[in-house]
Motif scaffolding. Structure first.
Motif, PDB file in Angstrom:
ATOM      1  N   ASP A 297      22.530 -18.247   1.563  1.00 30.53           N
ATOM      2  CA  ASP A 297      21.169 -17.914   1.982  1.00 30.53           C
ATOM      3  C   ASP A 297      20.382 -17.294   0.829  1.00 30.53           C
ATOM      4  O   ASP A 297      19.212 -17.641   0.606  1.00 30.53           O
ATOM      5  CB  ASP A 297      21.191 -16.938   3.165  1.00 30.53           C
ATOM      6  CG  ASP A 297      21.706 -17.580   4.452  1.00 30.53           C
ATOM      7  OD1 ASP A 297      21.848 -18.827   4.475  1.00 30.53           O
ATOM      8  OD2 ASP A 297      21.956 -16.841   5.420  1.00 30.53           O
ATOM      9  N   VAL A 298      21.013 -16.364   0.113  1.00 31.59           N
ATOM     10  CA  VAL A 298      20.344 -15.716  -1.020  1.00 31.59           C
ATOM     11  C   VAL A 298      19.992 -16.745  -2.087  1.00 31.59           C
ATOM     12  O   VAL A 298      18.879 -16.735  -2.642  1.00 31.59           O
ATOM     13  CB  VAL A 298      21.244 -14.598  -1.610  1.00 31.59           C
ATOM     14  CG1 VAL A 298      20.685 -14.103  -2.946  1.00 31.59           C
ATOM     15  CG2 VAL A 298      21.367 -13.446  -0.624  1.00 31.59           C
ATOM     16  N   PHE A 299      20.934 -17.651  -2.380  1.00 27.64           N
ATOM     17  CA  PHE A 299      20.688 -18.668  -3.400  1.00 27.64           C
ATOM     18  C   PHE A 299      19.554 -19.606  -2.966  1.00 27.64           C
ATOM     19  O   PHE A 299      18.687 -19.954  -3.773  1.00 27.64           O
ATOM     20  CB  PHE A 299      21.961 -19.465  -3.660  1.00 27.64           C
ATOM     21  CG  PHE A 299      21.856 -20.397  -4.831  1.00 27.64           C
ATOM     22  CD1 PHE A 299      21.905 -19.914  -6.131  1.00 27.64           C
ATOM     23  CD2 PHE A 299      21.703 -21.762  -4.649  1.00 27.64           C
ATOM     24  CE1 PHE A 299      21.798 -20.777  -7.224  1.00 27.64           C
ATOM     25  CE2 PHE A 299      21.603 -22.631  -5.713  1.00 27.64           C
ATOM     26  CZ  PHE A 299      21.645 -22.133  -7.021  1.00 27.64           C
ATOM     27  N   ALA A 300      19.542 -19.999  -1.688  1.00 27.08           N
ATOM     28  CA  ALA A 300      18.475 -20.872  -1.187  1.00 27.08           C
ATOM     29  C   ALA A 300      17.119 -20.185  -1.290  1.00 27.08           C
ATOM     30  O   ALA A 300      16.111 -20.818  -1.624  1.00 27.08           O
ATOM     31  CB  ALA A 300      18.757 -21.269   0.261  1.00 27.08           C
ATOM     32  N   ASP A 301      17.073 -18.877  -1.029  1.00 26.87           N
ATOM     33  CA  ASP A 301      15.818 -18.123  -1.186  1.00 26.87           C
ATOM     34  C   ASP A 301      15.347 -18.175  -2.627  1.00 26.87           C
ATOM     35  O   ASP A 301      14.147 -18.319  -2.905  1.00 26.87           O
ATOM     36  CB  ASP A 301      16.019 -16.665  -0.747  1.00 26.87           C
ATOM     37  CG  ASP A 301      16.149 -16.524   0.768  1.00 26.87           C
ATOM     38  OD1 ASP A 301      15.735 -17.460   1.490  1.00 26.87           O
ATOM     39  OD2 ASP A 301      16.665 -15.491   1.219  1.00 26.87           O
ATOM     40  N   GLU A 302      16.289 -18.053  -3.570  1.00 20.43           N
ATOM     41  CA  GLU A 302      15.939 -18.117  -4.994  1.00 20.43           C
ATOM     42  C   GLU A 302      15.405 -19.498  -5.365  1.00 20.43           C
ATOM     43  O   GLU A 302      14.435 -19.621  -6.110  1.00 20.43           O
ATOM     44  CB  GLU A 302      17.162 -17.774  -5.844  1.00 20.43           C
ATOM     45  CG  GLU A 302      17.642 -16.329  -5.707  1.00 20.43           C
ATOM     46  CD  GLU A 302      18.954 -16.083  -6.445  1.00 20.43           C
ATOM     47  OE1 GLU A 302      19.409 -16.988  -7.183  1.00 20.43           O
ATOM     48  OE2 GLU A 302      19.535 -14.995  -6.275  1.00 20.43           O
TER      49      GLU A 302
ATOM     50  N   LEU B 145      10.829 -23.209  -6.569  1.00 23.62           N
ATOM     51  CA  LEU B 145      10.041 -24.397  -6.216  1.00 23.62           C
ATOM     52  C   LEU B 145       8.564 -24.055  -6.054  1.00 23.62           C
ATOM     53  O   LEU B 145       7.693 -24.881  -6.316  1.00 23.62           O
ATOM     54  CB  LEU B 145      10.561 -25.016  -4.917  1.00 23.62           C
ATOM     55  CG  LEU B 145      11.853 -25.822  -5.002  1.00 23.62           C
ATOM     56  CD1 LEU B 145      12.347 -26.172  -3.606  1.00 23.62           C
ATOM     57  CD2 LEU B 145      11.651 -27.091  -5.823  1.00 23.62           C
ATOM     58  N   GLY B 146       8.297 -22.824  -5.583  1.00 23.14           N
ATOM     59  CA  GLY B 146       6.905 -22.445  -5.342  1.00 23.14           C
ATOM     60  C   GLY B 146       6.355 -23.211  -4.153  1.00 23.14           C
ATOM     61  O   GLY B 146       7.025 -23.371  -3.131  1.00 23.14           O
ATOM     62  N   THR B 147       5.129 -23.735  -4.292  1.00 23.61           N
ATOM     63  CA  THR B 147       4.444 -24.536  -3.250  1.00 23.61           C
ATOM     64  C   THR B 147       4.592 -23.910  -1.864  1.00 23.61           C
ATOM     65  O   THR B 147       4.807 -24.597  -0.884  1.00 23.61           O
ATOM     66  CB  THR B 147       4.950 -26.005  -3.218  1.00 23.61           C
ATOM     67  OG1 THR B 147       6.355 -26.032  -2.935  1.00 23.61           O
ATOM     68  CG2 THR B 147       4.668 -26.704  -4.520  1.00 23.61           C
TER      69      THR B 147
ATOM     70  N   SER C 157      22.099 -22.665 -11.542  1.00 19.66           N
ATOM     71  CA  SER C 157      21.142 -21.584 -11.331  1.00 19.66           C
ATOM     72  C   SER C 157      20.105 -22.092 -10.336  1.00 19.66           C
ATOM     73  O   SER C 157      19.973 -23.302 -10.118  1.00 19.66           O
ATOM     74  CB  SER C 157      20.451 -21.185 -12.637  1.00 19.66           C
ATOM     75  OG  SER C 157      19.620 -22.250 -13.085  1.00 19.66           O
ATOM     76  N   ALA C 158      19.351 -21.177  -9.739  1.00 21.11           N
ATOM     77  CA  ALA C 158      18.291 -21.577  -8.814  1.00 21.11           C
ATOM     78  C   ALA C 158      17.244 -22.396  -9.543  1.00 21.11           C
ATOM     79  O   ALA C 158      16.705 -23.365  -8.996  1.00 21.11           O
ATOM     80  CB  ALA C 158      17.660 -20.337  -8.174  1.00 21.11           C
ATOM     81  N   ARG C 159      16.960 -22.034 -10.790  1.00 22.45           N
ATOM     82  CA  ARG C 159      15.954 -22.789 -11.560  1.00 22.45           C
ATOM     83  C   ARG C 159      16.421 -24.216 -11.810  1.00 22.45           C
ATOM     84  O   ARG C 159      15.638 -25.162 -11.703  1.00 22.45           O
ATOM     85  CB  ARG C 159      15.680 -22.068 -12.888  1.00 22.45           C
ATOM     86  CG  ARG C 159      14.661 -22.783 -13.770  1.00 22.45           C
ATOM     87  CD  ARG C 159      14.222 -21.898 -14.900  1.00 22.45           C
ATOM     88  NE  ARG C 159      13.519 -20.723 -14.399  1.00 22.45           N
ATOM     89  CZ  ARG C 159      13.062 -19.740 -15.178  1.00 22.45           C
ATOM     90  NH1 ARG C 159      13.251 -19.778 -16.479  1.00 22.45           N
ATOM     91  NH2 ARG C 159      12.428 -18.719 -14.637  1.00 22.45           N
ATOM     92  N   HIS C 160      17.706 -24.372 -12.133  1.00 25.68           N
ATOM     93  CA  HIS C 160      18.246 -25.717 -12.376  1.00 25.68           C
ATOM     94  C   HIS C 160      18.155 -26.573 -11.109  1.00 25.68           C
ATOM     95  O   HIS C 160      17.723 -27.728 -11.157  1.00 25.68           O
ATOM     96  CB  HIS C 160      19.709 -25.620 -12.819  1.00 25.68           C
ATOM     97  CG  HIS C 160      20.435 -26.929 -12.822  1.00 25.68           C
ATOM     98  ND1 HIS C 160      20.217 -27.909 -13.766  1.00 25.68           N
ATOM     99  CD2 HIS C 160      21.374 -27.443 -11.961  1.00 25.68           C
ATOM    100  CE1 HIS C 160      20.984 -28.959 -13.508  1.00 25.68           C
ATOM    101  NE2 HIS C 160      21.688 -28.703 -12.421  1.00 25.68           N
TER     102      HIS C 160
END
Length: 203
Positions: free
Chosen positions: A12-17, A22-24, A86-89
């Motif tokens: 859940d924490v990773f999905a939030d990141e 993603l923004g939008t 990573s969340a960014r990746h």
């Protein structure tokens, strides 16, 4: 560094990141329709939904991401596999690989839905015209077909003896562009109805 996600809380924490990357106007929600494993839903401001799942708990760093379509009975949404480096990746892979597939699938699904609606409309018009001349007929929708069954017991009420049944079965093709009819019974009973049916199907 690769993230190994072994609990739902970590997932859940990773999905939030990922949603923040993603923004939008993305937000996350519980994924209730996934029968097994870890999962989370990401919904963006345009209404696009992504299902993030961990398909194999023996590979805790591996994620499968599905882009949902409004009606997946028409077309199944696309998916990609991603390593949780990573969340960014993950967000970058969604933007680079999954969003273009999702856009193409959404367009294809809309075209298929429009084609299906036009097909059903044409078939329905012919089936309704045929049903008018076969009063009391049973209408059954099948896969891209409409079947119409009409039967009439010719034995007068209260009489005993052999049953003589007049029957007509009509199948209307996918777009109503063809019909197939089978009839059995007394010619003087079924012939006029067949003639009326032919006239109706031409109309």
């Amino acid at each position: 560094m690769t993230r190994e996600l072994t609990t739902q809380e970590q997932f859940d924490v990773f999905a939030d990141e990922v949603a923040r990357e993603l923004g939008t106007h993305c937000r996350t929600a519980e994924l209730t329709d996934d029968g097994r494993g870890l999962g989370r839903l990401i919904i963006d401001g345009d209404g696009r939904a992504l299902r993030l799942c961990q398909p194999d708990d023996r590979r805790p760093a591996h994620m499968k991401i599905y882009a949902a379509l409004p009606d997946e009975s028409i077309l199944v949404g696309p998916s990609i596999g991603v390593t949780a480096r990573s969340a960014r990746h993950v967000a970058r892979e969604i933007t680079r690989r999954l969003y273009p597939l999702h856009a193409a699938a959404s367009q294809q699904a809309a075209e298929l839905a429009a084609r299906q609606e036009a097909e059903e409309s044409g078939r329905r018009a012919v089936a309704e015209a045929v049903a008018v001349v076969l009063p009391g007929a049973r209408i059954e929708e099948q896969h891209r077909r409409t079947r119409i069954d009409w039967e009439h017991d010719t034995r007068p009420p209260g009489e005993h003896g052999p049953v003589q049944v007049d029957s007509i079965t009509v199948v209307v093709g996918p777009s109503g562009d063809w019909v197939q009819a089978e009839a059995s019974g007394r010619p003087d009973a079924v012939t006029p109805m067949l003639a009326a049916f032919i006239q109706a199907s031409r109309g």
